[in-house]
Each structure stands twice: as structure tokens, then as C-alpha cells.
Design a protein around this motif. Sequence first.
Motif, PDB file in Angstrom:
ATOM      1  N   GLY A 161       5.531   5.231  -4.739  1.00 51.95           N
ATOM      2  CA  GLY A 161       6.398   4.811  -5.832  1.00 51.95           C
ATOM      3  C   GLY A 161       6.008   5.435  -7.154  1.00 51.95           C
ATOM      4  O   GLY A 161       4.975   6.100  -7.285  1.00 51.95           O
ATOM      5  N   GLY A 162       6.849   5.185  -8.127  1.00 58.35           N
ATOM      6  CA  GLY A 162       6.566   5.642  -9.482  1.00 58.35           C
ATOM      7  C   GLY A 162       5.502   4.756 -10.113  1.00 58.35           C
ATOM      8  O   GLY A 162       4.963   3.845  -9.482  1.00 58.35           O
ATOM      9  N   SER A 163       5.222   4.996 -11.379  1.00 62.11           N
ATOM     10  CA  SER A 163       4.141   4.258 -12.036  1.00 62.11           C
ATOM     11  C   SER A 163       4.439   2.771 -12.140  1.00 62.11           C
ATOM     12  O   SER A 163       3.536   1.950 -11.956  1.00 62.11           O
ATOM     13  CB  SER A 163       3.834   4.854 -13.405  1.00 62.11           C
ATOM     14  OG  SER A 163       4.976   4.802 -14.234  1.00 62.11           O
TER      15      SER A 163
ATOM     16  N   ARG B 224       3.188  -2.697  -9.925  1.00 65.91           N
ATOM     17  CA  ARG B 224       3.613  -3.912  -9.218  1.00 65.91           C
ATOM     18  C   ARG B 224       2.897  -4.008  -7.883  1.00 65.91           C
ATOM     19  O   ARG B 224       2.435  -5.073  -7.481  1.00 65.91           O
ATOM     20  CB  ARG B 224       5.127  -3.896  -8.998  1.00 65.91           C
ATOM     21  CG  ARG B 224       5.607  -4.982  -8.063  1.00 65.91           C
ATOM     22  CD  ARG B 224       6.472  -6.000  -8.727  1.00 65.91           C
ATOM     23  NE  ARG B 224       6.671  -7.171  -7.891  1.00 65.91           N
ATOM     24  CZ  ARG B 224       7.670  -7.324  -7.048  1.00 65.91           C
ATOM     25  NH1 ARG B 224       8.592  -6.388  -6.933  1.00 65.91           N
ATOM     26  NH2 ARG B 224       7.768  -8.421  -6.331  1.00 65.91           N
ATOM     27  N   ALA B 225       2.784  -2.892  -7.176  1.00 65.03           N
ATOM     28  CA  ALA B 225       2.103  -2.873  -5.883  1.00 65.03           C
ATOM     29  C   ALA B 225       0.645  -3.281  -6.046  1.00 65.03           C
ATOM     30  O   ALA B 225       0.116  -4.071  -5.253  1.00 65.03           O
ATOM     31  CB  ALA B 225       2.216  -1.492  -5.239  1.00 65.03           C
ATOM     32  N   ALA B 226      -0.006  -2.766  -7.078  1.00 63.19           N
ATOM     33  CA  ALA B 226      -1.412  -3.121  -7.318  1.00 63.19           C
ATOM     34  C   ALA B 226      -1.550  -4.619  -7.562  1.00 63.19           C
ATOM     35  O   ALA B 226      -2.484  -5.257  -7.058  1.00 63.19           O
ATOM     36  CB  ALA B 226      -1.962  -2.330  -8.502  1.00 63.19           C
TER      37      ALA B 226
ATOM     38  N   GLU C 233       0.840  -1.207   0.000  1.00 57.68           N
ATOM     39  CA  GLU C 233       0.000   0.000   0.000  1.00 57.68           C
ATOM     40  C   GLU C 233       0.872   1.252   0.000  1.00 57.68           C
ATOM     41  O   GLU C 233       0.603   2.196  -0.740  1.00 57.68           O
ATOM     42  CB  GLU C 233      -0.924   0.009   1.221  1.00 57.68           C
ATOM     43  CG  GLU C 233      -2.067  -0.969   1.144  1.00 57.68           C
ATOM     44  CD  GLU C 233      -2.886  -1.040   2.422  1.00 57.68           C
ATOM     45  OE1 GLU C 233      -4.062  -1.414   2.317  1.00 57.68           O
ATOM     46  OE2 GLU C 233      -2.364  -0.739   3.520  1.00 57.68           O
ATOM     47  N   ASP C 234       1.916   1.237   0.832  1.00 56.44           N
ATOM     48  CA  ASP C 234       2.826   2.387   0.890  1.00 56.44           C
ATOM     49  C   ASP C 234       3.526   2.601  -0.447  1.00 56.44           C
ATOM     50  O   ASP C 234       3.642   3.731  -0.921  1.00 56.44           O
ATOM     51  CB  ASP C 234       3.873   2.198   1.992  1.00 56.44           C
ATOM     52  CG  ASP C 234       3.286   2.273   3.391  1.00 56.44           C
ATOM     53  OD1 ASP C 234       2.141   2.753   3.547  1.00 56.44           O
ATOM     54  OD2 ASP C 234       3.980   1.835   4.336  1.00 56.44           O
TER      55      ASP C 234
END
Length: 117
Positions: A89-91, A96-98, A83-84
Motif C-alpha cells: 500500500g501507499g504511505s 494504518r496497517a502498522a 502485513e500485505d
Amino acid sequence: MTTSADGQPLIPQPPAMVTALRQAIAQITPAALPAFTRELDQAADQSRQGSGLSPLRRFTAQWAVYVYIQRQPHLAANLRHWEDLAETGGSAQALRAASELGKILDEAHAALTMPQP
């Protein structure tokens, strides 16, 4: 949040019932109780306004997933990390986080819909 030294869940997964979920949240993440109560009130209002039980079912499913994740400190920390990163982060990192957040939520949903022994 209380931690489990042996990597085991802090508490057993409660049934997806309002009272059981409220008690679990009070134990593992008491700071989330105001949001739980606010969202419960909204779901109850929507149900009374003619939406049937769907808003309450969504509410309990959502909070059951929340409890599933939060009762496992390593999984909760992993969720917070992604989530952080999604926020800061960048796009490429956000994508990747999503993806990782989706995997965590999918795991939780799958675990909750599997028949229990």
C-alpha cells in the motif's frame, strides 16, 4: 494450516516452553519450523555468550505470540492481510496497517500475560 469450522482455535495455547511451542508449530504451521529452529539456535548461542537467559525468554515470548495468532485462522488471516497492505500500500495504508498489526500483537501479548483460570 488446518481450519476450524466453528471459529475456535485449532489447538489450545501451549505453555511458553520450547518443546511445547515446537509441537504446536509442527501442527499448525510446519513451514515455520526451520525459522523456529534457526532462531532457537541463535538465542541459545547468545545465552551461552554471556547474555543470561534473556535471549531465550525473548525467543519463547515471541514464538508464543506467533502460536497464539496462528492457531486462530481468522486472526492469522487478518495479520497476513495487514502485513500485505503494509508492503504494497501507499504511505497512508502502511500507517494504518502498522497500527492494525500493533493491535493484533498487543492483543496476543495481553492474552498471554493474563492469568489463566
